[in-house]
Design an enzyme around this catalytic site. Structure first.
Site, PDB file in Angstrom:
ATOM      1  N   ASN A 217     -10.275  -2.839   2.424  1.00  0.00           N
ATOM      2  CA  ASN A 217      -9.962  -2.819   0.991  1.00  0.00           C
ATOM      3  C   ASN A 217     -11.240  -2.576   0.198  1.00  0.00           C
ATOM      4  OD1 ASN A 217      -7.206  -3.277   1.139  1.00  0.00           O
ATOM      5  ND2 ASN A 217      -7.362  -5.484   0.826  1.00  0.00           N
TER       6      ASN A 217
ATOM      7  N   HIS B 278      -3.985   0.918  11.965  1.00  0.00           N
ATOM      8  CA  HIS B 278      -3.771  -0.347  12.674  1.00  0.00           C
ATOM      9  C   HIS B 278      -5.131  -0.954  13.021  1.00  0.00           C
ATOM     10  CE1 HIS B 278      -2.457  -3.417  15.196  1.00  0.00           C
ATOM     11  NE2 HIS B 278      -2.160  -2.759  16.286  1.00  0.00           N
TER      12      HIS B 278
ATOM     13  N   HIS C 179       0.831  -1.218   0.000  1.00  0.00           N
ATOM     14  CA  HIS C 179       0.000   0.000   0.000  1.00  0.00           C
ATOM     15  C   HIS C 179       0.861   1.260   0.000  1.00  0.00           C
ATOM     16  CE1 HIS C 179      -3.865  -2.106   0.853  1.00  0.00           C
ATOM     17  NE2 HIS C 179      -3.079  -2.973   1.456  1.00  0.00           N
TER      18      HIS C 179
ATOM     19  N   TYR D 130       0.921  -4.265  12.191  1.00  0.00           N
ATOM     20  CA  TYR D 130       0.805  -2.844  11.857  1.00  0.00           C
ATOM     21  C   TYR D 130       1.618  -1.931  12.768  1.00  0.00           C
ATOM     22  CZ  TYR D 130      -2.585  -3.954   8.279  1.00  0.00           C
ATOM     23  OH  TYR D 130      -3.176  -4.447   7.150  1.00  0.00           O
TER      24      TYR D 130
END
Ligand code: HDD
Length: 752
Positions: free
Chosen positions: A184, A375, A111, A398
């Protein structure tokens, strides 16, 4: 109106007015803007951001070093004589270059390429029956958000329109702490267990020996991996569909992917899937268009987002939830904990519970979009995890990644990451610490802190703080996949069966494209063998141009080391999975090219421009050169863009007005012809009048029977030669509302 950060101690119920830019928002946390230091009692664990005195406000004249020293000159380094060597003692030069040398930070491992925006979220009604999350309880409350959209595989500088999943990460700055929904635009994932994530990412990223290809899954290592992991089949179907080449970030759905939990004040928990539904609808590009955009405007998506917000066309989504009561956990033919499965909307409807509006562009890309740290473990009371093994692994990853990306455990102090509610604890120090913690007490419990002691109170924690769902766990330690995760093909088949014919064609073409790029025929074969479990016809069609054998279902189960259920459960199609079947009609914020030359009928251009503006769309006058063209009535018509720099792929539709005899000349201009044919090939709405219609016909694209080709009806009498006939603009707008006309015939013969 945009939200404003709730001030400390401000009632969280206060409706938040317009957002302040981040720079201003956080001025009171910086050395420059720190409030004058107050008297702080010994041992009091209250923290202040800085004890620096406020320096004079910088003026246009006062260029300084980072230490605040005014610069005498910002063009010349300190030298021994006019033509002599530069002196090492030039601390001004050294400071500037040192800072520059360290300006880049590691890009995100995945990403890396993204764009962000600020906005707010507002719930429609009190959701207390479902969750005690305070930001979901009060319809009058606007909670500030920061959203980052991204591609997954490409580097920071890669093109926006690569075929890929898109990240859809939302940070809610709630009065109970930051809540991150890190999702997503595809509701399922490639793998079922986080332990496979590094393998997946290594496989899709550029190959390690030559770092090729950039931002593309069409290479051997990706397909080698996914063909050996049949659980990825369902997501592959999505990634080969037009979902993976969105028209715009503003026109994508978002999904939390995993099953989460919501918990109300009584402790009742339900399973929940999160959805974001865009008000502009969900739309994709044509694959050829996406590839061309990658070169012609690599920033297509981030530019679109930026310009929409800049012009006041604030993108909006509704937050939806699919709720499954705990007692229904085992009601489905799949496991709710399996992230390769979705809950069909026809089985559990999506309830729309609130809206999110993005209404402010970042002030600084690096400070906000690059440094924002999401996160899935940033939760608020009332929202909790499930035992999805992919989600469980994410909970580690994360924070860990921010340590190397942002360089310190203090990344939560970066302005974009700060909670906008009071934050107190006894964590101290570390690299790049911003807070100046005061007092002698940095532990708990204590008796030496005067005033606020910030103790955890058991009763209070139950009532207000975060407490995990009280789930009884008693089982042996086991490193195994649950058999309830075994069915890898049924939902892939459901997705396939839910698509319209053109959408199925696009999926087949995408598989063919990707697999044709593979150097290893055995991998191509494995994929079609695998697809045979989804649908025999799909597999055969994909296999046809690949120079391999016919799909062999039997072989697929032989190579798989997994207990893949060999036969998909026969599933009902889910129309909600088809973009083409979603209701259309809205052309708000779409852009139309009006292609003109000298002799153009200015009135029809202006009539069309007005009609489009009334429908919320915009238009650009495109011609061979910038400046003006001379309209038929002798007036100059300003040109917005030239064919030199502005291809048809950046538009949603094309209008060819009457241009008198000049239309024939346009037919001899290769750039103009390409422009029109390309828009036609990408199934965009094309409208044409007078000699513009003649031009279209001469290119073989002017059949009145073709979907999305809007021409004056035969026999309609025009007020003036070439003028826009009554009903033309509404017909054009209605055709545009269908987004694309995928069923247009004969596209293969169009040379664009
Ligand atoms: Fe992830 C970033 C979404 C699985 C590890 N992920 C990242 C971002 C999004 C997602 C949107 C970008 C956030 C931003 O804009 O800063 N990731 C997902 C979804 C997943 C998923 C929807 C599955 C349902 N991710 C996943 C797994 C792992 C990671 C299983 C590791 C075990 N993801 C990361 C990461 C990233 C990341 C390496 C890179 C940058 C970052 O976290 O902050 O830690």
């Amino acid at each position: 109106m945009a939200p404003r950060t709730p001030a400390k101690n401000q009632s969280p119920k206060t409706k938040t007015p317009a957002a302040k830019p981040l720079a201003q928002e956080h001025a009171d946390f910086t050395a420059e803007g720190a409030p004058p230091p107050g008297k702080v009692a010994l041992g009091e664990p209250v923290t202040r951001r800085s004890h620096q005195p406020r320096p004079p406000e910088p003026t246009a004249q006062s260029l300084t070093t980072n230490q605040g020293l005014a610069l005498p000159d910002n063009h010349n380094s300190l030298k021994a004589g006019l033509r002599g060597p530069t002196l090492l003692e030039d601390f001004i030069l050294r400071e500037k270059i040192t800072h520059f040398d360290h300006e880049r930070i590691p890009e995100r491992a995945v990403h890396a390429r993204g764009a962000g925006a600020h906005g707010f979220f507002q719930v429609y009604e009190n959701m207390a029956g479902l969750t005690k999350a305070q930001f979901l309880s009060d319809p009058a409350l606007q909670t500030p958000v920061f959203v980052r959209f991204s591609t997954v595989a490409g580097s920071r500088g890669s093109a926006d329109t690569a075929r890929d999943a898109r990240g859809f990460a939302v940070k809610f700055y709630t009065a109970e702490g930051n809540y991150d929904l890190v999702g997503n635009n595809i509701p399922v994932f490639f793998i079922q267990d986080a332990i496979k994530f590094p393998d997946l990412v290594h496989a899709v990223k550029p190959e390690p020996h030559n770092e090729i290809p950039q931002a593309a899954s069409a290479h051997d290592t990706f397909w080698d991996f996914v063909t050996l992991m049949p659980e990825s089949t369902h997501m592959l179907m999505w990634v080969m569909s037009d979902r993976a080449i969105p028209r715009s970030f503003r026109m994508m759905e978002g999904f939390g992917v995993h099953t989460f939990r919501m918990v109300n004040a009584q402790g009742d928990a339900s399973f929940v899937k999160f959805h974001w539904k865009p008000l502009l609808g969900t739309h994709g590009l044509a694959w050829d268009e996406a590839q061309k955009l990658a070169g012609k405007d690599a920033d297509f998506h981030r530019r679109d987002l930026w310009e929409a917000i800049d012009s006041g066309n604030f993108p909006e989504w509704e937050l939806g939830v699919q709720v499954v009561p705990e007692e229904d956990e085992f009601r489905f033919s799949f496991d709710l904990l399996d992230p390769t499965k979705l809950i069909p909307e026809e089985l559990v409807p999506v309830r729309r519970i609130g809206r999110m509006v993005l209404n402010r562009n970042p002030d600084n890309f690096f400070a906000e979009t690059e440094q924002v740290a999401f996160h899935p473990g940033h939760l608020v009371p009332g929202i909790d995890f499930s035992n999805d093994p992919l989600l469980q692994g994410r909970l580690f990853s994360y924070t860990d990644t921010q340590l190397s990306r942002l360089g310190s455990a203090n990344f939560h102090e970066l302005p974009i990451n700060r909670a906008q509610c009071p934050m107190h604890n006894f964590q101290r120090d570390g690299m790049h610490r911003q807070q100046v913690n005061t007092g002698r007490v940095a532990y708990e419990p204590n008796t030496l802190a005067s005033g606020n002691e910030f103790r955890v109170d058991g009763t209070q924690a139950q009532a207000k703080g975060f407490s995990s769902v009280h789930e009884a766990l008693e089982s042996p330690k086991i490193r195994q996949r649950s058999p309830s995760f075994d069915d890898h093909f049924s939902q892939a088949r459901m997705f396939w069966l839910s698509q319209t014919e053109p959408e199925q064609d696009h999926i087949v073409a995408a598989f063919q494209f990707e697999l044709s790029k593979l150097e290893t025929p055995a991998i191509r074969q494995r994929m079609v063998d695998n697809l045979a479990h989804v649908d025999g016809q799909l597999a055969a069609r994909v296999a046809a141009p690949l120079g391999i054998g016919a799909p062999n279902k039997q072989a697929a189960t032989l190579w798989s080391g997994f207990r893949a259920a060999p036969h998909p459960v026969d599933v009902q199609p889910s129309p909600a999975l088809s973009m083409a079947q979603a209701p259309g009609g809205n052309i708000a914020t779409r852009t139309v090219a009006i292609l003109v030359a000298n002799g153009v009928d200015a009135t029809s251009v202006q009539t069309m421009q007005q009609a489009l503006a009334d429908a919320g769309a915009s238009s650009k006058v495109v011609a061979a050169a910038l400046g003006t063209v001379q309209a038929a009535d002798g007036t100059p018509l300003p040109v917005d863009c030239s064919l030199l720099t502005t291809p048809s792929v950046v538009f949603d539709a094309v209008f060819l007005p009457c241009m008198g005899l000049h239309a024939a000349a346009m037919a001899a201009d290769g750039d103009a012809v390409h422009f029109v044919l390309e828009a036609y090939k990408h199934c965009k709405t094309i409208g044409a009048c007078g000699s513009g219609a003649g031009l279209l016909a001469s290119l073989g694209a002017g059949q009145v029977t073709e979907p999305g080709v809007v021409l004056p009806l035969p026999g309609v009498v025009l007020a003036a030669a070439g003028a826009l006939p009554a009903g033309f603009a509404p017909a054009f707008i209605q055709a545009m509302g269908q987004h694309r006309h995928w069923s247009r015939s004969g596209l293969a013969t169009v040379p664009a």
